[in-house]
Design a protein around this motif. Structure first.
Motif, PDB file in Angstrom:
ATOM      1  N   GLN A  66       5.041 -14.989 -14.383  1.00 60.30           N
ATOM      2  CA  GLN A  66       4.117 -14.639 -15.474  1.00 60.30           C
ATOM      3  C   GLN A  66       2.793 -14.079 -14.974  1.00 60.30           C
ATOM      4  O   GLN A  66       2.204 -13.214 -15.636  1.00 60.30           O
ATOM      5  CB  GLN A  66       3.848 -15.864 -16.353  1.00 60.30           C
ATOM      6  N   ASP A  67       2.286 -14.571 -13.855  1.00 62.89           N
ATOM      7  CA  ASP A  67       1.016 -14.051 -13.342  1.00 62.89           C
ATOM      8  C   ASP A  67       1.117 -12.557 -13.058  1.00 62.89           C
ATOM      9  O   ASP A  67       0.240 -11.768 -13.430  1.00 62.89           O
ATOM     10  CB  ASP A  67       0.608 -14.804 -12.070  1.00 62.89           C
ATOM     11  N   GLU A  68       2.205 -12.147 -12.418  1.00 65.28           N
ATOM     12  CA  GLU A  68       2.420 -10.724 -12.128  1.00 65.28           C
ATOM     13  C   GLU A  68       2.598  -9.934 -13.421  1.00 65.28           C
ATOM     14  O   GLU A  68       2.086  -8.814 -13.563  1.00 65.28           O
ATOM     15  CB  GLU A  68       3.664 -10.570 -11.244  1.00 65.28           C
TER      16      GLU A  68
ATOM     17  N   ARG B  37      -0.820  -9.395 -15.219  1.00 63.88           N
ATOM     18  CA  ARG B  37      -1.610  -8.372 -14.509  1.00 63.88           C
ATOM     19  C   ARG B  37      -1.063  -6.976 -14.790  1.00 63.88           C
ATOM     20  O   ARG B  37      -1.832  -6.021 -14.980  1.00 63.88           O
ATOM     21  CB  ARG B  37      -1.590  -8.673 -13.019  1.00 63.88           C
ATOM     22  N   SER B  38       0.256  -6.854 -14.806  1.00 64.89           N
ATOM     23  CA  SER B  38       0.866  -5.543 -15.062  1.00 64.89           C
ATOM     24  C   SER B  38       0.569  -5.069 -16.474  1.00 64.89           C
ATOM     25  O   SER B  38       0.288  -3.877 -16.700  1.00 64.89           O
ATOM     26  CB  SER B  38       2.378  -5.622 -14.843  1.00 64.89           C
ATOM     27  N   LEU B  39       0.607  -5.969 -17.430  1.00 63.13           N
ATOM     28  CA  LEU B  39       0.287  -5.610 -18.807  1.00 63.13           C
ATOM     29  C   LEU B  39      -1.170  -5.177 -18.940  1.00 63.13           C
ATOM     30  O   LEU B  39      -1.484  -4.201 -19.637  1.00 63.13           O
ATOM     31  CB  LEU B  39       0.564  -6.801 -19.737  1.00 63.13           C
ATOM     32  N   ALA B  40      -2.061  -5.922 -18.285  1.00 60.78           N
ATOM     33  CA  ALA B  40      -3.490  -5.610 -18.367  1.00 60.78           C
ATOM     34  C   ALA B  40      -3.823  -4.257 -17.739  1.00 60.78           C
ATOM     35  O   ALA B  40      -4.799  -3.609 -18.145  1.00 60.78           O
ATOM     36  CB  ALA B  40      -4.295  -6.715 -17.694  1.00 60.78           C
TER      37      ALA B  40
ATOM     38  N   VAL C 281      -3.467 -24.520 -15.729  1.00 63.79           N
ATOM     39  CA  VAL C 281      -2.723 -23.606 -14.862  1.00 63.79           C
ATOM     40  C   VAL C 281      -3.706 -22.703 -14.138  1.00 63.79           C
ATOM     41  O   VAL C 281      -4.827 -22.477 -14.601  1.00 63.79           O
ATOM     42  CB  VAL C 281      -1.720 -22.744 -15.667  1.00 63.79           C
ATOM     43  N   ALA C 282      -3.281 -22.184 -13.016  1.00 64.19           N
ATOM     44  CA  ALA C 282      -4.072 -21.174 -12.313  1.00 64.19           C
ATOM     45  C   ALA C 282      -4.095 -19.892 -13.137  1.00 64.19           C
ATOM     46  O   ALA C 282      -3.140 -19.579 -13.845  1.00 64.19           O
ATOM     47  CB  ALA C 282      -3.487 -20.912 -10.932  1.00 64.19           C
ATOM     48  N   MET C 283      -5.186 -19.143 -13.036  1.00 58.20           N
ATOM     49  CA  MET C 283      -5.309 -17.884 -13.782  1.00 58.20           C
ATOM     50  C   MET C 283      -5.862 -16.794 -12.868  1.00 58.20           C
ATOM     51  O   MET C 283      -7.011 -16.367 -13.007  1.00 58.20           O
ATOM     52  CB  MET C 283      -6.217 -18.063 -15.007  1.00 58.20           C
ATOM     53  N   PRO C 284      -5.062 -16.314 -11.913  1.00 51.74           N
ATOM     54  CA  PRO C 284      -5.555 -15.276 -11.002  1.00 51.74           C
ATOM     55  C   PRO C 284      -5.883 -13.968 -11.695  1.00 51.74           C
ATOM     56  O   PRO C 284      -6.557 -13.112 -11.124  1.00 51.74           O
ATOM     57  CB  PRO C 284      -4.387 -15.119 -10.009  1.00 51.74           C
ATOM     58  N   TRP C 285      -5.449 -13.819 -12.941  1.00 56.78           N
ATOM     59  CA  TRP C 285      -5.654 -12.615 -13.737  1.00 56.78           C
ATOM     60  C   TRP C 285      -6.824 -12.757 -14.710  1.00 56.78           C
ATOM     61  O   TRP C 285      -7.052 -11.864 -15.536  1.00 56.78           O
ATOM     62  CB  TRP C 285      -4.386 -12.322 -14.543  1.00 56.78           C
TER      63      TRP C 285
END
Length: 740
Positions: free
Chosen positions: A500-502, A505-508, A524-528
């Motif tokens: 989901q993280d990837e 980011r791809s959607l954004a 949860v972590a949110m690298p995006w």
């Protein structure tokens, strides 16, 4: 059927009254509910044989324990909670019975309830779920859970009320009180220190007295002393070398000694391990000790439970004092008289509009607006204007997933369910959908391996559609798969699963107009995070998921939830993960709570670590101004109180609810103390331009710490500071005062 058997048993009891020197027309004291409950308990106790007394203390089925049929004392029936009444389970195995009339209202998970910071809603929650349990003729509801949020990896955090003992205490008490008004016992769990699922059946927790008394016990104490809970569930894990469910310090000394608990200690299912310890160290009722009962003609049946035939043998041999036996029986009888033999309890009700409204109010008030706008690049997208976006794309597996399935014993069979996608389509009309990722799950909650080609295809489809959309609403997060938010296993990673993280980011990258909605029971972590303008933390909302979420997105409801636990930027920032593996998850045998009292925001404040989102954080579609707080005095004595007042004004254009939080800090102390600790909160409603004055009153108890050398609570004279703010990090004003 249950009522018929009960009446038949009463008739039997009355017919044998002459055996005890009474006439058939005279009602025995224990059957007369006009008599004081303790007189009834002692009367019934005096009539029972040793065998009958022992038989009260262990199960007769997966979710039932016996009464005493000879005396017309009925059995007890239990049901899993705490978010709804679980579908009917078979008598002797864990399979569902396949009933067609056991659907329920799925209420939001307790993390959501805690995020409302609204004790009044907690009471409404307890009333509604208690009515549903009563309607299903259940005597004991296994909930609420009040274990402290120590690590975001704990698979069962979604069943609990966050990281702060004060918040958990204030939120559990009304729930318990209202459940029990239905003649249904609350069963507060899991007592105690059951703060992870990995190795939960045997991990031995080593913890200081200060952390035990200051962090991990206060909610249980409040449940007993203020909530008046009728049952407590013993935990699976060990504490200082002994299983918690039959633990002298926890059960005899603290629970039944210091707190004067007069109810039953019930095992978690299969948590008993020793007959002598169970008898002597405070266990009253044993459930679920891994028998198939009668269905497989197993050599191990219910009489083989630890409190079964071996317990009876030890009593007859004089190894267990009769006062110990009688104390257990009295507690069980007290529970039966309060529930199964309570003639004044209401009838109950199921899946009513009132229950759905309660679920909706909790879901909407518990929704937390984490972020709404990038400081320089883009304004927040929320609330959404329905006429502004012609083509809305919803992405995410959780947009269509029934999140009441899985998770372990809290799994529910809702009568109705509105998915996020259904709710959004109902609200906004022209909506298309792309799954984006797949979260496979087999019948045991384990994650299926999804072929990479399938995942790639789903992601590419979502990205293609995103490029043509005016707005993306991403609905993802965790679910109740094994090793996510699920009983029996902890999470393996702080990051979102299933790529989901990837995907986010791809959607954004192809569309900046993206609202991320996370449905989970954990941080949860949110690298995006810096790449998306708006983020909502939703929870497991239950039956009303889609409607509640859509109404918050549209602005029909202004979100007013605040986080009941901190979100670290990375897992290593979390106190349980800041030391070696012996701190978490342990070495499979032992675990040492090295962070001690510095749990959650106490750690981040003291160590000056900035969390991603602090405890108590939550934004609004309006804004609130705070005046300078004032104190009623500059000094206070040990037996006095002090008041703090602050004015809060809604300076925006829409109605909103704000949660004003009071923290107290000890400026100088002989022991390590956190920078500040939550000691009060109030949730208020303000119309645009409206101002209200909020007052907090505290006594010296709010200033105390647990002194391990004296083994008591003390408040040292000296300087203190009151912090008043909108979160643990967003402090709007401070007031200094002195304890003399």
């Amino acid at each position: 059927m249950k009522t018929f058997i009960f009446n038949l048993c009463i008739g039997t009891a009355l017919s044998i009254c002459t055996t005890y020197g009474q006439t058939a027309e005279t009602t025995p004291i224990y059957l007369d509910d006009s008599q004081p409950i303790e007189a009834r308990v002692q009367d019934a106790l005096s009539r029972m044989t040793i065998e009958e007394k022992v038989r009260l203390s262990y199960a007769q089925g997966k979710f039932t324990s016996p009464g005493c049929s000879r005396l017309g004392i009925p059995e007890l029936w239990y049901t899993d909670g705490p978010h709804g009444v679980r579908a009917e389970i078979n008598w002797n195995d864990w399979g569902y019975s396949g009933w067609t009339n056991d659907s329920c209202t799925a209420f939001p998970a307790l993390t959501c309830l805690a995020a409302t910071w609204n004790p009044e809603l907690s009471g409404k929650y307890g009333k509604a779920i208690g009515e549903e349990a009563r309607y299903r003729e259940k005597d004991v509801l296994l909930g609420p859970g009040v274990n402290i949020y120590r690590t975001p990896l704990n698979g069962r955090n979604f069943e609990y009320m966050g990281e702060d003992p004060y918040l958990a205490s204030e939120m559990c008490v009304p729930y318990i009180q209202e459940v029990q008004k239905n003649g249904v016992a609350a069963c507060v769990k899991h007592y105690a220190l059951n703060n992870q699922e990995l190795w939960r059946n045997h991990i031995n927790v080593q913890v200081s007295d200060r952390a035990l008394y200051e962090i991990y016990l206060p909610a249980f104490k409040a449940a007993v002393e203020r909530g008046g809970t009728w049952t407590i569930m013993g935990a699976y894990n060990k504490v200082r070398g002994t299983h918690a469910t039959h633990h002298k310090l926890l059960n005899n000394d603290i629970l039944k000694g210091d707190w004067k608990f007069d109810g039953c200690v019930v095992t978690d299912w299969g948590a008993a391990h020793d007959t002598y310890e169970a008898a002597m160290y405070g266990l009253d009722l044993e459930m679920g000790s891994y028998t198939n009962g009668l269905t497989s003609e197993s050599a191990f049946g219910y009489d083989d439970y630890y409190l079964g035939k071996n317990y009876l043998k030890m009593i007859k041999e004089g190894k267990i004092p009769m006062e110990v036996v009688n104390d257990k029986v009295a507690r069980i009888l007290r529970l039966i008289f309060r529930t199964a033999m309570n003639k004044n309890k209401p009838y109950g009700s199921m899946t009513t509009q009132e229950h759905y409204q309660t679920a909706y109010d909790i879901a909407t008030e518990g929704t937390v607006l984490l972020k709404n706008g990038n400081r320089k690049e883009q304004a927040g997208l929320l609330p959404l204007q329905s006429d502004k976006y012609k083509r809305i794309l919803v992405v995410g597996d959780n947009a269509t997933r029934n999140l009441m399935t899985g998770g372990g014993s809290s799994e529910l069979k809702p009568k109705n369910f509105i998915s996020p996608l259904e709710g959004i389509r109902e609200k906004f009309g022209n909506v298309i959908y792309a799954q984006g990722y797949m979260a496979g799950r087999d019948m045991f909650g384990r994650v299926d391996e999804i072929p990479q080609s399938v995942m790639d295809s789903l992601r590419n489809d979502a990205i293609t559609k995103a490029a043509d959309a005016d707005l993306i609403i991403y609905v993802g997060g965790l679910n109740k798969n094994h090793q996510q938010d699920c009983e029996g296993g902890d999470r393996l990673s702080y990051n979102l699963p299933f790529g989901q993280d990837e995907l986010i980011r791809s959607l954004a990258k192809v569309n900046k107009n993206i609202v991320v909605v996370l449905l989970s029971g954990n941080a949860v972590a949110m690298p995006w995070l810096d790449e998306v303008p708006s983020v909502i933390q939703g929870w497991y909302f239950g039956t009303v998921t889609g409607k509640a979420l859509a109404d918050v997105l549209s602005g029909e409801v202004n979100p007013s939830g605040k986080l009941p636990f901190s979100y670290p930027v990375k897992l290593e920032d979390c106190p349980a993960h800041a030391f070696d593996a012996l701190c978490y998850p342990g070495d499979s045998i032992n675990e040492i709570y090295r962070e001690d009292i510095l749990v959650g925001y106490r750690w981040y404040d003291t160590k000056k670590i900035r969390p991603m989102f602090p405890f108590g954080h939550g934004l609004s579609y309006t804004a609130f101004d705070y005046s300078k707080p004032m104190a009623s005095a500059k000094k206070m004595k040990q037996d006095e109180t002090i008041k703090f007042t602050v004015k809060v004004k809604n300076t925006g254009k829409v109605m909103g609810k704000e949660i004003i939080q009071l923290y107290i800090g000890d400026e100088k102390c002989s022991v390590l103390r956190p920078v500040k600790e939550l000691k009060g909160f109030q949730k208020i409603t303000l119309q645009p331009g409206e101002e209200k004055e909020v007052t907090f009153t505290i006594g010296s108890d709010a200033l105390k710490f647990f002194d391990e050398t004296q083994h008591k609570w003390i408040a040292e004279p000296g300087k203190f500071k009151a912090y008043i703010g909108s979160s643990s990090s967003d402090i709007r004003g401070t007031v200094s005062f002195e304890l003399i």
